[in-house]
Structure formats: structure tokens, C-alpha cells
Design an enzyme around this catalytic site. Structure first.
Site, PDB file in Angstrom:
ATOM      1  N   GLU A 132       4.644 -27.874  25.957  1.00 11.00           N
ATOM      2  CA  GLU A 132       3.944 -27.129  27.004  1.00 11.00           C
ATOM      3  C   GLU A 132       2.903 -28.043  27.618  1.00 11.00           C
ATOM      4  O   GLU A 132       2.676 -29.162  27.144  1.00 11.00           O
ATOM      5  CB  GLU A 132       3.311 -25.860  26.430  1.00 11.00           C
ATOM      6  CG  GLU A 132       4.333 -24.826  25.974  1.00 11.00           C
ATOM      7  CD  GLU A 132       3.696 -23.520  25.501  1.00 11.00           C
ATOM      8  OE1 GLU A 132       2.494 -23.336  25.726  1.00 11.00           O
ATOM      9  OE2 GLU A 132       4.403 -22.713  24.904  1.00 11.00           O
ATOM     10  N   HIS A 362      -6.890 -15.260  32.076  1.00 14.49           N
ATOM     11  CA  HIS A 362      -5.962 -15.318  30.950  1.00 14.49           C
ATOM     12  C   HIS A 362      -6.656 -15.385  29.596  1.00 14.49           C
ATOM     13  O   HIS A 362      -6.433 -14.543  28.742  1.00 14.49           O
ATOM     14  CB  HIS A 362      -5.049 -16.529  31.123  1.00 14.49           C
ATOM     15  CG  HIS A 362      -4.009 -16.684  30.055  1.00 14.49           C
ATOM     16  ND1 HIS A 362      -3.111 -15.680  29.736  1.00 14.49           N
ATOM     17  CD2 HIS A 362      -3.720 -17.731  29.233  1.00 14.49           C
ATOM     18  CE1 HIS A 362      -2.321 -16.094  28.763  1.00 14.49           C
ATOM     19  NE2 HIS A 362      -2.671 -17.330  28.432  1.00 14.49           N
TER      20      HIS A 362
END
Length: 852
Positions: A132, A362
Site C-alpha cells: 500500500e 479518515h
């Protein structure tokens, strides 16, 4: 209309029921459930209670798509994982905390697998590892393709169901209970629904763990579920705990864009999609990340979010696109089945269409300040997971480190609580809990109708792009939100709205203070990172006067003090790290390379002794915990002390205040520093006491000024409180004081007042006047406090009549002990006495060795 302060306690009915537990864990995500299960394994006889706001399977963990980062590939190393994390954290990660994370992470992950979590494997049965953003190695484990959180939650809930751990669901935690010693003693909570326990109750517990998750609902658009209203951070602030780095809110760059008016929880498009080869493009199909960062679309999240926002500005678009059409239908259905289904639900087929995306709130990198064992600044209160700031994320979280943090630090907290209980509760460390003490802190609630306004203001002015102007507008709006024309009844909606406002206020204040761009914090008016001024942390505490902000240079860590000393310093409003730094500065002045040459020459190395700290004059003592800390720090813990009186007590000549035992050389080396501080602070307390007694019965209070010695302000103001006085503003930042030169510069007192109010909404404003005719214009502007400088007693009487309770009044200048009572009897609220700190004579205190 007066604006109410941020409440330090939620208005709520008295608890109608009580339960007992050894440990209460608030939250049921990966952090809370791992901790509960781990502690139950360490102490099977203990009563562990989990409190969760919804049902066990609710919360943020189950929404985590990407996975868990851990070094499992033989080609990977903890050093590389540490390096990637430090890079993402942009200079503010606590390297020791990150080292703990990356070295203990693989074992913690294996423990999760042993607990029943099933992760995706390759054809050979080995764990499948992916990449990622920000990672330079394949080290992310995942489950169900893109349903890692759901699998982790399933496994932990199943393990919990099979244990003896008790659970209270549908329970909103309200406030922390403390015992008489200031230690966490449980929580109050409200159970929604009817049953054996409903309404407001209390959990009495020896240890309280906050694992309440994030605060994404403070924004209008977020990936967080509806329960993520910052309840843990708000509770910690009300309890007096330190909250760190709240300004660093991570905005996930790729959230499914549902339209400009869409609010609430938004579907996340996992970073793993880019890890598998998806790319960001604009409406023309241009890949704009290639020229932004060496990792292009796999750059750290803050870089990607900012690049998307810049491109949106440049093109006038309200979203960008994530293009993964080359995956094909099979890969979408097997690797990302959840995301594929969500996109289809919203009319987008990612197999044939690029996915519209935009950043949304987030993850909170900041939170309740916690050490490497999850301990907060309130004894007995722990924080774990997203609610905590352990230092592993710094200014920006590296992808997939969040679930790992919950695992690693949950195990550490469980071990720390167990070790403390196993060792027993020494009186010097943990005062006997007894009954929770009465709580007289100010209460209040926010109108639940304000919730969407709070969220809207935060998304408009405190989101990815922010600046002084936008943040000031948000701050003004949040202040206005505190006021309501109707009485607000205690209920789930008003408690949540109050929590959101509390967290939003702290976040905005921190964001306004940090005048740089770093990590996930992007200031348009300060576009560059500034290590010269801002390589440090912002610590926030909540007091009756509002938010207090402290800048702590990065890497500053307190040398260990005896737990009792650290607890007493915190309870006194003093930062142990700052006090320890003062000890070290004194040691650096006193001790050069040879050391204390006289003691080294005259005292045998192994000699020990006991010394008495004795008052040589009558007075009020202040600074005993500070002196004990100095003895301990300067001897590296070899000296131990027993205090025989308390700060604030009157002592007489000959009274023994403290005994200190240990190596004689250490006693004499530390003597000067300890006594310098103790005699100085006791002198301030003694002088303050004389002033307080001089005005006794009048209603006026004695308070100090900023006329303090550099580096000693917090200590000297504490000494004033020990003497019965009260503190004025701590710094030039926590209240505005308009004086004659400000008036001249602004062109008038009204102009100066309005300028301050516009620039710093919500900040207390005081105005100094030296003539009666200046008072009415100041009142007309809304001044809450007026300082009457060098007024005669007759003029003070006139001023009190004129103001007639519309503002608080302080008399300053030319005051003496002989005139104090006459001034106080005029009806002023305060007498400001700078002499308390700048010219108080030291109280004579000595150290007497008993000898062998």
C-alpha cells in the site's frame, strides 16, 4: 448573551445502578477486544467488562479494507518498516514507539491468527502479502480480498463470546470517575434501551481503558461510522488528561464521491486498489501523480490527498478518478469484492468505468497522549487504538499501521495493568480508591440540532485545505454553537453533540496554532514544513477557563520520576517533563566533569544517611513534590523521600517537612537544587497567604501576574495557589489583555477590542483602563473583565458602582499589604499583586543530616 464554557462534565442524571469490575474497556474494535481477551488470559479470575456504544460488531474496525502491516517476508526487515513509518510521519513519530510497533507487530499478528482470524493465503498456503501507499515492501496481510476489518472483528467477537468477559452493549460512556487521590475509578455511562441495566449507571473499576476509536464524525464527509463521535477524546479532555496533536487528521485520498451534497459515512476505496496497480486520473484521463512523488500513485496518503485537491483546484472539478479498468472483472470480484459491490450499488461499474473519488476525513493521528504502555496523564486511565496518541503515526499515519497499533499496544496495556495489580497497590503509588469523589466541575450540553452545523463548518474550514482565515471562521462558529435559546435535555443526541463540539474546538485551536504544513496538516498560508519552529507537539488540556495549549519539542521525554511524584505534579497542573527539564538544567549548571568534588573527597562512596528538610521560619510550604522529584532525578532514583506535611499547609519554625534517605554524596549534591526550588516556592506561598488573610471576608481574591522568572512560571503560579491565591493568564496566548499601547496602535479602545475579537474569537479579552471615563466604552464593546490600573480607593468605589456587575474588575498598581483591605472593600473582584512572584522573599528551609 454570555457564551457558556465548554463543559468539564456532561449534564446527566445521577447513576441509577452500579457494577464492579477489575478492568473496564470502553470500545469493541480491535484494540478494545484484543485488550480484554489478553487481560482475561493473564488473570482468569479478574472481572473484565467491555462497554460498547452499539453492538460488539459495530465500530471502525470492521470497515478496514486494506489490511495489517507486519514484517513477515524473509526479505523484509523491521528496520525497513520503521523507516517507512518514520518517513510517513514527517519528523514527528516517536522512534521508540515505532520500534515497539514494528518489532512486536509480527508476534501480535500471529496471536490474532491464533485467536481465529483467517487471512488470505497464496497457492502454497503462505500468507499473501501486498503493498500500500508509503510501503516499499509487500508486507500487508488481508482477508476476503478487501474485508480485513470484518474478518478481524468476526474472530475477536467470537473469541469474546466464548470467554467469561462481560459485555454491556448500546452504552454511551459519559465521564470518568476519580477517587480521592485523582486516580481513575470507573466511568459513568448511559445504556440505551430497556433491560436489566438501562439509563445512566456507573462502572467502578481499578483500571479504565479508552478504546473508543476515532472522531471522523466531526466532519460532514468521513469514512468513519456514525458512532465515531470522538467520545473518548472528549471524555479524556473533561477528565483533565493531555490530548496531543489533534490537528493531524488524515484525509483518505480515495473515497467514493457521491455528489457535492453528500454527508455522513462515505464508502472507502482502499489504498490496496492502488497497491494492485490502479492509477489516479483527472477528467481528461491525465495521470497527475507521476510528477508529484517518486512513488507516484503509491505515495503516502497526505501527498496523494493534497495532489488530488490541487488538481481539483486547477481543473475546477469537485472530484478525480481512480482507474482500475485493466483489472478485469475476475480480479475485481475476487480481490476487491466489497468495493466492487459498493460501487455497483451506487451505479458505477469499476470494470468498465473509472471510479469518482475525493478526499474525506479518515483517521486521527493525534489523540489522548499515551506512553509505551498506554498510560495517560491521569493515573489509572489508559488509551489504546485510534483514540490514543502513542507517537507511532507522527504527522501522518502509514497505511495499515492502525490495526497493528491496536494489536501491539493492547497487549502492552494488558500486561501493564496486570503487573500493577499483581504487585499490589502501594499507598505511595495508588491511593485507595474508596468512593468516587464528588465532582463540582461545570456542566453543560450542546443542542443536538447543532451537530450538522459543527460538521459543516469543520469540513469547509478545517479540512484538507486550511488557513488562518478559514480556521478563525470555524472557531467563531464553534463558539456561537455553544449558546442555545432553549434548555438542552440530557440524552444521547445532546451528549454526542457536546462531544463533537469539544473535540472540534480542540482540533481547531491546535490547527490554528500550527503555522506550517506537515504531513496531513496543510496550511495554505504556511505552505512549507518548518522544523525550526514546529518540530514538536501541541498538547491540549481543558480547564474551567477553556483550552490550554502547550508546545512540546519533539523528542523531549521526562526522565522517570517516582510514580507518586509524577501523579502529584500532574494533579498540581504541572508537566512532569517540564519540571524534569528544570532539574536537568540545574544539574548542568552545578556539575561539570569532575562532579561534586567536595562530597567526593569527604564522603566514602558507600555511605548512606537520612536527612531532615526543616523549616527555619514560619510560613506556608509549597513545592514538596518538586523537591522530592529533584532528589530522585539528581540521584538517578537512589534517594527516596517521605513527605510529612502537604503543600499549602502552615508550618512553624522547627517543623520537619520531609525526610530523605540514600547515599550521602547524592543527598548533598542534590540539596541545593531541591532547596532552591522549595524555599522559593514556599516564599511565594507565604507572601500570598499574607495578602489573602489581609482581604479575608471581603469577597475579593488575590491573584498574580506574569512577573515571573523565566522557566519558572508554572511553578510560581502553583505556589500562588498553595498560598490561597488564584492565577491570572499563564501566557500572552491564552487571554488577550489590551493595554494603553495597544489602544494607541489600534486607534482606540473599541477598535482594539474588535480587532482582537475578530482575530481570536472565543478568547477571553481583558482591557486595562486608567481613567473612569474609559470604562463605559469598554463595557459597550462587551468586555468581560476590566483592569483598573493605579485607581485610588475613591475611584475604585465609583468604578464598581458604574460597572454594576456587568464585568469583573481587577485593581492593580500601587497596592500594599497596608492598603489591601481598603481596596478589597470597594467591591472589586481581584487584587493583582505582581510582587507575589517577582519579589517574594524565600522561606528559610534547611537540610540537616542526622549522621551515623
Amino acid at each position: 448573551m454570555a457564551i457558556p464554557a465548554i463543559p468539564q462534565r456532561l449534564t446527566a442524571p445521577a447513576p441509577g445502578w452500579t457494577v464492579e469490575a477489575d478492568v473496564v474497556v470502553v470500545g469493541s474494535g480491535i484494540a478494545g477486544l484484543t485488550l480484554a481477551l489478553r487481560y482475561a488470559g493473564l488473570d482468569p479470575e479478574a472481572k473484565v467488562l467491555v462497554v460498547t456504544k452499539d453492538v460488539l460488531s459495530s465500530g471502525s474496525t470492521r470497515w478496514a479494507q486494506g489490511g495489517i502491516a507486519a514484517v513477515l517476508d524473509p526479505q523484509d526487515t523491521p528496520a525497513e518498516h520503521l523507516s517507512d513509518t518514520l518517513v510517513a510521519g514527517v519528523g514527528l513519530c516517536d522512534e521508540e514507539a515505532v520500534r515497539v510497533l514494528v518489532t512486536e507487530g509480527p508476534g501480535a499478528l500471529r496471536g490474532l491468527i491464533a485467536a481465529g482470524a483467517r487471512f488470505d493465503t497464496d497457492d502454497s498456503g503462505e500468507l499473501q502479502l501486498t503493498r500500500e501507499g508509503g510501503h516499499r515492501r509487500n508486507r500487508i496481510v488481508h482477508a476476503g480480498g478487501d474485508a480485513t476489518g470484518a474478518e478481524v472483528q468476526r474472530a475477536l467477537v467470537q473469541a469474546l463470546r466464548e470467554s467469561s468477559i462481560e459485555v454491556i452493549e448500546h452504552a454511551l460512556v459519559l465521564d470518568l470517575l476519580k477517587d480521592a487521590g485523582g486516580r481513575a475509578a470507573g466511568v459513568t455511562l448511559h445504556v440505551m434501551g430497556e433491560g436489566e441495566r438501562d439509563g445512566v449507571g456507573a462502572v467502578r473499576a481499578g483500571a479504565v481503558v479508552l478504546a473508543t476509536g476515532g472522531m471522523g464524525q466531526v466532519y460532514a464527509a468521513t469514512t468513519n461510522p456514525v458512532v465515531s463521535t470522538g467520545d473518548g477524546v472528549a471524555l479524556a479532555l473533561r477528565a483533565g488528561a493531555v490530548v496531543r496533536d489533534l490537528e493531524f487528521v488524515q484525509f483518505h485520498p480515495t473515497v467514493l464521491w457521491l455528489g457535492e451534497d453528500s454527508t455522513g459515512q462515505q464508502p472507502l476505496i482502499s489504498e490496496a486498489v492502488r497497491g494492485e496497480g490502479a492509477v489516479l486520473v483527472d477528467a481528461e484521463g491525465v495521470r497527475f501523480m507521476k510528477d508529484v512523488h517518486e512513488l507516484a500513485d503509491l505515495a503516502p496518503r497526505d501527498v496523494v490527498a493534497k495532489a488530488i485537491m490541487r488538481r481539483m483546484r486547477e481543473t475546477g472539478a469537485d472530484h478525480m478518478y481512480l482507474d482500475a479498468r485493466h483489472f478485469g472483472e475476475e480480479k475485481w470480484r475476487t480481490r476487491f469484492p466489497t468495493i466492487h459491490a459498493v460501487c455497483r450499488e451506487h451505479g458505477i461499474d469499476p470494470v468498465t468505468q473509472p471510479i469518482p473519488v475525493a478526499p474525506a476525513a479518515h483517521y486521527a493521528s493525534g489523540g489522548v497522549r499515551a506512553d509505551l504502555h498506554g498510560r495517560t496523564s491521569v493515573p489509572g486511565l489508559y488509551a489504546c487504538g485510534e483514540v490514543a496518541c502513542t507517537g507511532v503515526h507522527g504527522a501522518n499515519r502509514l497505511a495499515s499501521n492502525s490495526l497493528l497499533e491496536g494489536l501491539v499496544f493492547a497487549e502492552r496495556i494488558a500486561a501493564d495493568i496486570h503487573a500493577g495489580r499483581r504487585a499490589g497497590p502501594p499507598a505511595a503509588v495508588r491511593p485507595a480508591p474508596g468512593e468516587p469523589v464528588a465532582d463540582d466541575r461545570p456542566t453543560g450540553l450542546v443542542d443536538p440540532r447543532a451537530r450538522p452545523r459543527i460538521q459543516g463548518h469543520m469540513s469547509r474550514g478545517a479540512s484538507v485545505l486550511r488557513g488562518q482565515e478559514s480556521l478563525s471562521e470555524v472557531a467563531r462558529a464553534l463558539v456561537s454553537t455553544r449558546w442555545t435559546p432553549v434548555a438542552v435535555e440530557p440524552c444521547t443526541e445532546s451528549w454526542e453533540a457536546t462531544n463533537l463540539l469539544t473535540v472540534a474546538s480542540a482540533l481547531v485551536e491546535a490547527a490554528r496554532h500550527r503555522e506550517e504544513t506537515r504531513g496531513s496538516h496543510w496550511r495554505e498560508d504556511f505552505p512549507e514544513r518548518n522544523d525550526a519552529w514546529w518540530l514538536g507537539h501541541l498538547d491540549v488540556t481543558l480547564t474551567a477557563e477553556g483550552m490550554t495549549m502547550t508546545y512540546v519539542p519533539h523528542g523531549q521525554r521526562a526522565t522517570a520520576l517516582p510514580p507518586r511524584v509524577e501523579t502529584d505534579l500532574i494533579e498540581a497542573g504541572l508537566d512532569p517533563a517540564t519540571v524534569t527539564a528544570l532539574f536537568q538544567a540545574a544539574a548542568d549548571e552545578d556539575l561539570q566533569a569532575p562532579g561534586d568534588v567536595t562530597s567526593l573527597a569527604t564522603i566514602p562512596a558507600g555511605q548512606t544517611d537520612t536527612a531532615d528538610v526543616v523549616a527555619r521560619a514560619d510560613g506556608v510550604v509549597s513545592g514538596l513534590a518538586v523537591a522530592e522529584g529533584a532528589f530522585s532525578h539528581l540521584s538517578q532514583g537512589r534517594l527516596t523521600a517521605e513527605r510529612l506535611v502537604k503543600d499549602g499547609e502552615h508550618v512553624t519554625r522547627g517543623d520537619v517537612l520531609m525526610t530523605v534517605t540514600g547515599p550521602t554524596r547524592d543527598l548533598l549534591t542534590a540539596e541545593r537544587t531541591a532547596l532552591n526550588l522549595l524555599t522559593h516556592l514556599s516564599g511565594i506561598a507565604t507572601l500570598t497567604d499574607r495578602w489573602v488573610r489581609a482581604v479575608e471576608g471581603t469577597g475579593a481574591r488575590i491573584r498574580d501576574s506574569r512577573k515571573t522568572l523565566p522557566g519558572l512560571r508554572a511553578l510560581e503560579k502553583y505556589a500562588v495557589r498553595c498560598g490561597g491565591g488564584v492565577n491570572h493568564r499563564m501566557s500572552l496566548s491564552d487571554a488577550a489583555l489590551i493595554k494603553d499601547n495597544h489602544v494607541v496602535a489600534a486607534g482606540g479602545v473599541a477598535e482594539a477590542f474588535r480587532a482582537v475579537r475578530d482575530a481570536y474569537p472565543g478568547l477571553p479579552i481583558e482591557v486595562e483602563v486608567d481613567r473612569i471615563d474609559q470604562i463605559e466604552p469598554v463595557l459597550a464593546e462587551g468586555a468581560e473583565e476590566i483592569l483598573l490600573d493605579n485607581f485610588t480607593v475613591d475611584d475604585l468605589v465609583l468604578a464598581v458602582r458604574l460597572v454594576d456587575g456587568r464585568a469583573r474588575l481587577e485593581s492593580s498598581g500601587g497596592l500594599t499589604l497596608d492598603s489591601a483591605r481598603d481596596v478589597a472593600e470597594t467591591g472589586v473582584d481581584y487584587l493583582a499583586v505582581g510582587a507575589l512572584t517577582h519579589s517574594a522573599p524565600a522561606l528559610d528551609i534547611a537540610l540537616d543530616l542526622r549522621g551515623n
